[in-house]
Each structure stands twice: as structure tokens, then as C-alpha cells.
Enzyme design. Structure first.
Site, PDB file in Angstrom:
ATOM      1  N   GLU A  26       0.863  -1.174   0.000  1.00 35.03           N
ATOM      2  CA  GLU A  26       0.000   0.000   0.000  1.00 35.03           C
ATOM      3  C   GLU A  26       0.898   1.222   0.000  1.00 35.03           C
ATOM      4  O   GLU A  26       1.950   1.221   0.642  1.00 35.03           O
ATOM      5  CB  GLU A  26      -0.898   0.057   1.246  1.00 35.03           C
ATOM      6  CG  GLU A  26      -1.965  -1.007   1.310  1.00 35.03           C
ATOM      7  CD  GLU A  26      -1.500  -2.277   2.008  1.00 35.03           C
ATOM      8  OE1 GLU A  26      -2.207  -3.287   1.928  1.00 35.03           O
ATOM      9  OE2 GLU A  26      -0.412  -2.274   2.625  1.00 35.03           O
ATOM     10  N   TYR A  77       7.479   2.170  -7.987  1.00 34.18           N
ATOM     11  CA  TYR A  77       6.818   0.865  -8.085  1.00 34.18           C
ATOM     12  C   TYR A  77       6.362   0.588  -9.518  1.00 34.18           C
ATOM     13  O   TYR A  77       6.443  -0.553  -9.989  1.00 34.18           O
ATOM     14  CB  TYR A  77       5.659   0.775  -7.088  1.00 34.18           C
ATOM     15  CG  TYR A  77       6.112   0.940  -5.653  1.00 34.18           C
ATOM     16  CD1 TYR A  77       7.234   0.268  -5.158  1.00 34.18           C
ATOM     17  CD2 TYR A  77       5.432   1.782  -4.786  1.00 34.18           C
ATOM     18  CE1 TYR A  77       7.655   0.434  -3.850  1.00 34.18           C
ATOM     19  CE2 TYR A  77       5.844   1.943  -3.462  1.00 34.18           C
ATOM     20  CZ  TYR A  77       6.963   1.273  -3.013  1.00 34.18           C
ATOM     21  OH  TYR A  77       7.368   1.433  -1.714  1.00 34.18           O
TER      22      TYR A  77
END
Length: 167
Positions: A110, A122
Site C-alpha cells: 500500500e 513501483y
């Protein structure tokens, strides 16, 4: 400060002896830092992977990843704010994937919706947004983007991501 070459970033197992430096970085890096007890708990899990990144012998960042069933959950990635954009987080993630050494591995995490630098990192590692946890962060009620890296996301799809929904 100039970025060190990737070879100058030493990655090793995070240890209890590192925790004073880890907590200091954590407090500078996050508005709601983990407590010392949270790090002790994660380090005590035999199935987890906890990595430390050092530059010139000084702790510069760390990664905490726990395994839940068949999924690796990246719990915490932090870099000393004075050493951002030096390739430390990228090196930590690369070493995590090397350590797991499984082409079918699934990873999730998260990230704050506002943390565009982390989301871009990411994305480069082929994580894909697959949902949102509403009001996830207690300090300001911000949403968390749920991201996954799986065999399908490596091909540009969410086909093997549980409960995937556009973020």
C-alpha cells in the site's frame, strides 16, 4: 550530495542492532512512523525478508517484507531523506526480488495516493494499481493505493490479482 554508484550501495540483512538508526530514518521519512516494537516484531518473523542498505558504512535505507501464505507483502521501504534519488530504494527492491528468486512470486503493498515518487518507483518495477483502501492512513485519512507485482502485471494485466479493481 551526489548519488553513489549502485556498487557503492551495500545490501545486507537488517538486524536488531540497526534499529536505532532505522527508527531515526523512519521518523524523518514518514508522518506516522512505525514504532520500535513494530520493527522488532517484523524482524522476529522467520518467513520475512528485512534488508538494510548502507552507503559508506552508514545506514541509508531499509526494506521490510513479510510473507503471508503465497504473497509477499512489502510493509515498509524507507530511505534517509538526505539520500533520496540515489538508487537506494531501487537497489533494495532489486535485491528483494533476487532473494525471493521465484518468477511466479506475488508482491503487494500500500502506498499513499499522494506519494507520486514512490508510485513512480513501483511502476518502474512493474507493480500495477489494483485497488484503494479508503482512509487508510490515520494521520490525515488519506487513501492508500493497493499495488501488485505478479506474473500477470509483468505482462501488463491484472488477471491474477485477487479482487483487482481500478485505483
Amino acid at each position: 550530495m551526489t548519488a553513489p554508484p549502485a556498487a557503492a550501495i551495500e545490501i545486507r540483512r537488517l538486524t536488531y542492532a540497526d534499529l536505532p538508526q532505522v527508527v531515526a530514518i523512519e521518523r524523518r521519512a514518514f508522518p506516522t512512523p512505525w514504532s520500535l516494537a513494530m520493527f522488532v516484531l517484523e524482524l522476529s518473523k522467520p518467513s520475512g525478508i528485512c534488508l538494510a542498505a548502507s552507503v559508506e558504512g552508514e545506514l541509508a535505507g531499509y526494506l521490510v517484507c513479510s510473507r503471508f501464505d503465497a504473497v509477499w507483502h512489502i510493509m515498509n521501504v524507507a530511505v534517509d531523506p538526505d539520500r533520496h534519488r540515489h538508487g537506494i530504494a531501487s537497489t533494495l527492491l532489486t535485491r528483494l526480488f533476487e532473494r525471493v528468486d521465484d518468477p511466479d512470486a506475488q508482491y503487494t503493498l500500500e502506498v499513499r495516493r499522494s506519494n507520486t515518487r514512490a508510485i513512480a518507483l513501483y511502476d518502474r518495477f512493474r507493480f500495477m494499481a489494483a485497488g484503494v483502501r479508503r482512509r487508510y492512513y490515520a494521520d490525515n485519512g488519506e487513501d492508500a493505493v493497493i499495488m501488485w507485482r505478479t506474473p500477470a502485471t509483468l505482462r501488463g494485466s491484472l488477471d491474477d490479482v485477487p479482487n483487482a479493481a481500478p485505483a
